[in-house]
Write a protein that holds these residues in place. Structure first.
Motif, mmCIF file in Angstrom:
data_model
loop_
_atom_site.group_PDB
_atom_site.id
_atom_site.type_symbol
_atom_site.label_atom_id
_atom_site.label_comp_id
_atom_site.label_asym_id
_atom_site.label_seq_id
_atom_site.Cartn_x
_atom_site.Cartn_y
_atom_site.Cartn_z
ATOM 1 N N GLY A 82 13.133 7.775 -3.234
ATOM 2 C CA GLY A 82 13.585 7.932 -4.668
ATOM 3 C C GLY A 82 12.571 5.648 -4.412
ATOM 4 O O GLY A 82 12.568 5.389 -5.647
ATOM 5 N N ARG A 83 12.506 5.374 -3.600
ATOM 6 C CA ARG A 83 11.962 4.108 -3.490
ATOM 7 C C ARG A 83 10.600 3.601 -4.116
ATOM 8 O O ARG A 83 10.036 4.795 -3.579
ATOM 9 C CB ARG A 83 11.779 3.345 -2.293
ATOM 10 C CG ARG A 83 11.726 2.299 -1.874
ATOM 11 C CD ARG A 83 11.108 1.745 -0.368
ATOM 12 N NE ARG A 83 9.920 0.306 -0.220
ATOM 13 C CZ ARG A 83 9.893 0.262 0.731
ATOM 14 N NH1 ARG A 83 10.467 0.465 2.099
ATOM 15 N NH2 ARG A 83 9.539 -1.263 1.037
ATOM 16 N N MET A 84 10.261 3.392 -5.173
ATOM 17 C CA MET A 84 9.475 2.656 -5.296
ATOM 18 C C MET A 84 8.354 1.570 -5.227
ATOM 19 O O MET A 84 8.705 0.720 -5.467
ATOM 20 C CB MET A 84 9.360 2.609 -6.885
ATOM 21 C CG MET A 84 10.299 3.631 -8.077
ATOM 22 S SD MET A 84 9.304 4.493 -8.199
ATOM 23 C CE MET A 84 7.994 4.690 -9.061
ATOM 24 N N PRO A 85 7.474 2.228 -4.667
ATOM 25 C CA PRO A 85 6.268 1.220 -3.827
ATOM 26 C C PRO A 85 5.802 -0.071 -4.512
ATOM 27 O O PRO A 85 5.259 0.749 -5.823
ATOM 28 C CB PRO A 85 5.342 1.528 -2.746
ATOM 29 C CG PRO A 85 5.645 2.968 -3.485
ATOM 30 C CD PRO A 85 6.198 2.832 -3.969
ATOM 31 N N GLY A 86 5.371 -1.635 -3.996
ATOM 32 C CA GLY A 86 5.293 -1.923 -4.982
ATOM 33 C C GLY A 86 3.272 -2.188 -4.332
ATOM 34 O O GLY A 86 3.084 -1.061 -3.710
ATOM 35 N N ALA A 87 2.557 -2.745 -5.134
ATOM 36 C CA ALA A 87 1.563 -2.559 -5.650
ATOM 37 C C ALA A 87 0.619 -3.420 -3.848
ATOM 38 O O ALA A 87 -0.062 -2.158 -3.534
ATOM 39 C CB ALA A 87 0.618 -3.819 -6.476
ATOM 40 N N ARG A 88 1.437 -3.912 -2.755
ATOM 41 C CA ARG A 88 0.506 -4.398 -1.597
ATOM 42 C C ARG A 88 0.979 -3.513 -1.121
ATOM 43 O O ARG A 88 -0.086 -3.072 0.249
ATOM 44 C CB ARG A 88 1.612 -5.807 -1.528
ATOM 45 C CG ARG A 88 1.235 -5.950 0.049
ATOM 46 C CD ARG A 88 2.178 -7.163 0.397
ATOM 47 N NE ARG A 88 1.467 -8.431 -0.495
ATOM 48 C CZ ARG A 88 2.228 -9.487 -0.736
ATOM 49 N NH1 ARG A 88 3.584 -10.004 0.313
ATOM 50 N NH2 ARG A 88 1.480 -10.455 -1.878
ATOM 51 N N ILE A 89 2.263 -3.200 -0.975
ATOM 52 C CA ILE A 89 2.713 -1.783 -0.226
ATOM 53 C C ILE A 89 1.623 -0.502 -0.598
ATOM 54 O O ILE A 89 0.921 -0.187 0.710
ATOM 55 C CB ILE A 89 4.305 -1.182 0.229
ATOM 56 C CG1 ILE A 89 5.104 -2.410 0.244
ATOM 57 C CG2 ILE A 89 4.267 -0.067 0.484
ATOM 58 C CD1 ILE A 89 6.254 -2.187 0.115
ATOM 59 N N CYS A 90 1.616 -0.148 -1.525
ATOM 60 C CA CYS A 90 0.262 0.953 -2.029
ATOM 61 C C CYS A 90 -0.743 0.938 -1.051
ATOM 62 O O CYS A 90 -1.364 1.934 -0.779
ATOM 63 C CB CYS A 90 0.703 1.060 -3.504
ATOM 64 S SG CYS A 90 1.660 1.755 -3.929
ATOM 65 N N ALA A 91 -1.580 -0.425 -1.393
ATOM 66 C CA ALA A 91 -2.665 -0.662 -1.110
ATOM 67 C C ALA A 91 -2.926 -0.294 0.549
ATOM 68 O O ALA A 91 -3.701 -0.248 1.304
ATOM 69 C CB ALA A 91 -3.016 -2.086 -1.223
ATOM 70 N N ARG A 92 -1.494 -0.613 1.746
ATOM 71 C CA ARG A 92 -1.508 -1.070 2.283
ATOM 72 C C ARG A 92 -1.438 0.645 2.907
ATOM 73 O O ARG A 92 -2.612 0.916 4.214
ATOM 74 C CB ARG A 92 -0.934 -1.865 3.778
ATOM 75 C CG ARG A 92 -0.357 -3.234 3.529
ATOM 76 C CD ARG A 92 0.254 -3.449 3.893
ATOM 77 N NE ARG A 92 0.365 -5.346 3.886
ATOM 78 C CZ ARG A 92 1.597 -5.635 4.295
ATOM 79 N NH1 ARG A 92 2.225 -5.112 5.149
ATOM 80 N NH2 ARG A 92 0.436 -7.389 5.119
ATOM 81 N N VAL A 93 -0.831 1.403 2.351
ATOM 82 C CA VAL A 93 -0.973 3.269 3.227
ATOM 83 C C VAL A 93 -2.115 3.410 2.790
ATOM 84 O O VAL A 93 -2.547 4.779 3.537
ATOM 85 C CB VAL A 93 0.716 3.364 2.404
ATOM 86 C CG1 VAL A 93 -0.137 4.784 1.562
ATOM 87 C CG2 VAL A 93 1.775 2.658 2.954
ATOM 88 N N GLU A 94 -2.814 3.135 1.185
ATOM 89 C CA GLU A 94 -3.698 3.845 0.772
ATOM 90 C C GLU A 94 -4.431 3.940 2.014
ATOM 91 O O GLU A 94 -6.106 4.561 2.503
ATOM 92 C CB GLU A 94 -4.230 3.246 -0.648
ATOM 93 C CG GLU A 94 -3.848 3.732 -0.994
ATOM 94 C CD GLU A 94 -3.550 5.195 -1.969
ATOM 95 O OE1 GLU A 94 -4.340 6.423 -1.951
ATOM 96 O OE2 GLU A 94 -3.062 5.610 -2.567
#
Length: 57
Positions: A38-50
């Motif tokens: 259920g962790r909600m990732p921040g914008a920086r994490i989302c960008a790296r994963v993307e």
């Protein structure tokens, strides 16, 4: 499509363990486990994963 679903598909397709993916993506081996919990990732994490997911396509 949610980020977690895309990560899970990537993991199945490549055979990369979840901890390895998290370590490579954001230097956090617990990333996938935490997202599943259920962790909600921040914008920086989302960008790296993307970025990693885009490279694999």
């Amino acid at each position: 499509m949610s980020l977690l679903i895309r990560i899970d598909r990537y993991l199945r397709r490549t055979g990369v363990p979840p901890s390895t993916f998290g370590r490579r993506a954001v230097n956090d081996p617990r990333l996938v486990r935490d997202l599943r919990a259920g962790r909600m990732p921040g914008a920086r994490i989302c960008a790296r994963v993307e970025a990693i997911l885009q490279e694999a396509e």
